[in-house]
Design a protein around this motif. Structure first.
Motif, mmCIF file in Angstrom:
data_model
loop_
_atom_site.group_PDB
_atom_site.id
_atom_site.type_symbol
_atom_site.label_atom_id
_atom_site.label_comp_id
_atom_site.label_asym_id
_atom_site.label_seq_id
_atom_site.Cartn_x
_atom_site.Cartn_y
_atom_site.Cartn_z
ATOM 1 N N UNK A 187 35.148 43.977 54.781
ATOM 2 C CA UNK A 187 36.184 42.804 54.345
ATOM 3 C C UNK A 187 36.641 43.072 52.959
ATOM 4 N N UNK A 188 37.894 42.929 52.704
ATOM 5 C CA UNK A 188 38.543 43.114 51.182
ATOM 6 C C UNK A 188 38.084 41.741 50.667
ATOM 7 N N UNK A 189 38.149 41.996 49.252
ATOM 8 C CA UNK A 189 37.497 41.084 48.532
ATOM 9 C C UNK A 189 38.625 39.798 48.339
ATOM 10 N N UNK A 190 38.596 38.739 49.052
ATOM 11 C CA UNK A 190 39.588 37.885 49.052
ATOM 12 C C UNK A 190 39.964 37.004 47.485
ATOM 13 N N UNK A 191 38.817 37.091 46.869
ATOM 14 C CA UNK A 191 38.784 36.523 45.748
ATOM 15 C C UNK A 191 39.833 37.200 44.657
ATOM 16 N N UNK A 192 39.848 38.338 44.846
ATOM 17 C CA UNK A 192 40.819 39.139 43.902
ATOM 18 C C UNK A 192 42.250 38.648 44.038
ATOM 19 N N UNK A 193 42.482 38.425 45.478
ATOM 20 C CA UNK A 193 43.871 37.821 45.925
ATOM 21 C C UNK A 193 44.042 36.526 45.670
ATOM 22 N N UNK A 194 43.001 35.816 45.517
ATOM 23 C CA UNK A 194 43.150 34.359 45.123
ATOM 24 C C UNK A 194 43.403 34.376 43.642
ATOM 25 N N UNK A 195 42.816 34.852 42.831
ATOM 26 C CA UNK A 195 43.239 34.962 41.314
ATOM 27 C C UNK A 195 44.348 35.431 41.195
ATOM 28 N N UNK A 196 44.808 36.301 42.044
ATOM 29 C CA UNK A 196 46.263 36.911 41.685
ATOM 30 C C UNK A 196 47.307 35.795 41.974
ATOM 31 N N UNK A 197 47.151 35.134 43.224
ATOM 32 C CA UNK A 197 47.948 34.110 43.619
ATOM 33 C C UNK A 197 47.931 33.057 42.765
ATOM 34 N N UNK A 198 46.822 32.551 42.055
ATOM 35 C CA UNK A 198 46.659 31.519 41.082
ATOM 36 C C UNK A 198 47.522 31.855 40.141
ATOM 37 N N UNK A 199 47.483 33.051 39.266
ATOM 38 C CA UNK A 199 48.007 33.681 38.002
ATOM 39 C C UNK A 199 49.466 33.701 38.309
ATOM 40 N N UNK A 200 50.030 33.995 39.523
ATOM 41 C CA UNK A 200 51.310 33.984 40.023
ATOM 42 C C UNK A 200 51.938 32.638 39.931
ATOM 43 N N UNK A 211 40.649 31.673 31.679
ATOM 44 C CA UNK A 211 39.519 31.507 32.810
ATOM 45 C C UNK A 211 39.847 32.325 34.002
ATOM 46 N N UNK A 212 41.206 32.119 34.461
ATOM 47 C CA UNK A 212 41.859 32.864 35.538
ATOM 48 C C UNK A 212 41.819 34.459 35.485
ATOM 49 N N UNK A 213 41.949 34.797 34.219
ATOM 50 C CA UNK A 213 42.166 36.159 33.783
ATOM 51 C C UNK A 213 40.799 36.766 33.947
ATOM 52 N N UNK A 214 39.938 35.886 33.419
ATOM 53 C CA UNK A 214 38.503 36.575 33.202
ATOM 54 C C UNK A 214 37.891 36.627 34.412
ATOM 55 N N UNK A 215 38.204 35.753 35.464
ATOM 56 C CA UNK A 215 37.786 35.849 36.822
ATOM 57 C C UNK A 215 38.413 36.987 37.566
#
Length: 395
Positions: free
Chosen positions: A16-29, A292-296
């Motif tokens: 499995x890829x780590x979906x949380x990385x993609x989620x954090x990226x999408x939120x920052x975007x 908080x998002x950048x740290x996550x």
């Protein structure tokens, strides 16, 4: 949740890829698009008669960015290594092409952009950041399997100098310095002796001082930084305006449609100073939310880089994390006045397709790396004789 782009192969062949990385990226975007919307409306209307002009451009670049993201996610590390020489040489050639007439674009005495038909301008120096990390990660990965007597860091130092040189030739001083810092950091991360880059530093430090002295605007930025109470209408105009905007935000902010978007009190707020607009609208709460998002995001990437058994992926993920977080901290530092003005964009926020495309590519590499084999906790606590050395396991 699984990211699987090879449907002809069974899913159990992939982790499995780590979906949380993609989620954090999408939120920052997403926050970046929102910030651009309420920061650029006034200037967009004044410039093009369209209040969402910059948002439209950013969304178009985002479509291309997501395509690049998925391309890097789906590409195997072996494939990436095979095309890496072409990618590195291509990025260097593109930087040199900025000096060609009719192809390169000159602005304020600098030649940093290429004219792309139907799309606009592209800044190839952004690709150098990508090439620098990938080249050094690949080189240090290769060197890790050689005996110490056979190792040589000369090619790594040479290409770092080339990366630095092709950017500084474009009169992009801040990006060239950032590339140099990024490259030196890769040496440290890989566990290589810093003595390889010390002679380079002894040469480049006086060279950097000379470059500052040769360009009056660079020297003025330094003077303005050390005397921020003066030059309010000249060198420090942007920083003073940004500081007022930040102070006016308070804790909860003034909300959407605040002064920056309507009056354009900070010149070019949609690019390097967009964080000031974000804080004015969202206040200190917005600052907390952003960090908080950048740290996550940093935590998930760091976790991926430390546990992958592929050294190339580990080093690349660390390098790209440094590139994204480093640019973010530098940009915020400039906006709040703790660093001299640099012109480094805020990833996901600043208007600009070149930076956005490269940031998506970096995130794609990281998410792709998270799909590789991991080192489980029992292995880390009781490693076998072939112990883990450096970042991840050496192969």
């Amino acid at each position: 949740m699984r990211f699987n782009f090879f449907t002809e192969k069974p899913l159990d062949k992939y982790r499995k890829s780590d979906p949380m990385i993609a989620v954090a990226m999408l939120l920052l975007w997403g926050l970046g698009i929102l910030a651009l919307y309420f920061c650029s409306r006034g200037y967009g209307y004044k410039l093009k008669g369209d209040s969402v002009y910059f948002v439209k451009r950013q969304l178009f670049s985002s479509v291309l960015g997501f395509a690049v993201f998925f391309a890097f996610v789906s590409m195997s590390m072996d494939t990436l290594k095979k095309i890496l020489p072409f990618f590195v040489m291509g990025s260097i050639v593109l930087c040199l092409m900025t000096f060609l007439p009719y192809i390169g674009i000159e602005k304020n005495g600098a030649r940093r952009w290429l004219r792309i038909p139907l799309i606009g301008a592209f800044q190839p120096s952004e690709l150098i950041k990508l090439s620098c990390v990938l080249y050094l990660a690949n080189y240090f990965d290769k060197m890790s399997v050689l005996r110490r007597s056979e190792k040589t860091m000369f090619p790594a130092v040479l290409f770092l100098v080339i990366f630095f040189a092709v950017v500084i030739m474009q009169q992009d001083f801040s990006t060239s310095i950032f590339v140099l810092i990024l490259g030196v950091s890769m040496f440290v991360i890989a566990g290589e002796k810093i003595t390889w880059v010390l002679p380079l530093s002894l040469i480049l430090v006086p060279f950097g001082i000379i470059m500052v002295l040769l360009k009056p605007y660079r020297l003025n930025r330094i003077i303005g930084f050390f005397d921020q109470s003066s030059f309010d209408q000249t060198y420090n105009y942007q920083i003073q305006a940004a500081r007022k905007a930040i102070e006016s935000g308070g804790f909860w902010g003034q909300g959407f449609g605040s002064g920056l978007s309507k009056l354009g009190s900070v010149p070019e707020v949609q690019t390097d100073y967009i964080f000031a607009g974000w804080v004015e609208a969202m206040g200190f709460f917005g600052v907390l939310l952003y960090f908080a998002l950048l740290t996550f995001f940093s935590w998930r990437v760091l976790r991926c880089a430390l546990t992958t058994t592929n050294r190339f992926a580990s080093l690349g993920s660390f390098g790209f994390l440094l590139a994204i977080v480093g640019q973010s901290l530098m940009n915020v530092g400039v906006v709040v006045g703790v660093l001299p003005t640099t012109g480094v964009p805020l990833p996901f926020f600043s208007s600009g397709g070149s930076s956005l495309l490269v940031t998506f590519a970096m995130c794609g590499f990281i998410v792709g790396s998270s799909r590789l084999d991991r080192v489980d906790s029992s292995y880390r606590q009781n490693p076998p004789n072939s112990q883990i050395s450096g970042l991840g396991a050496k192969r």
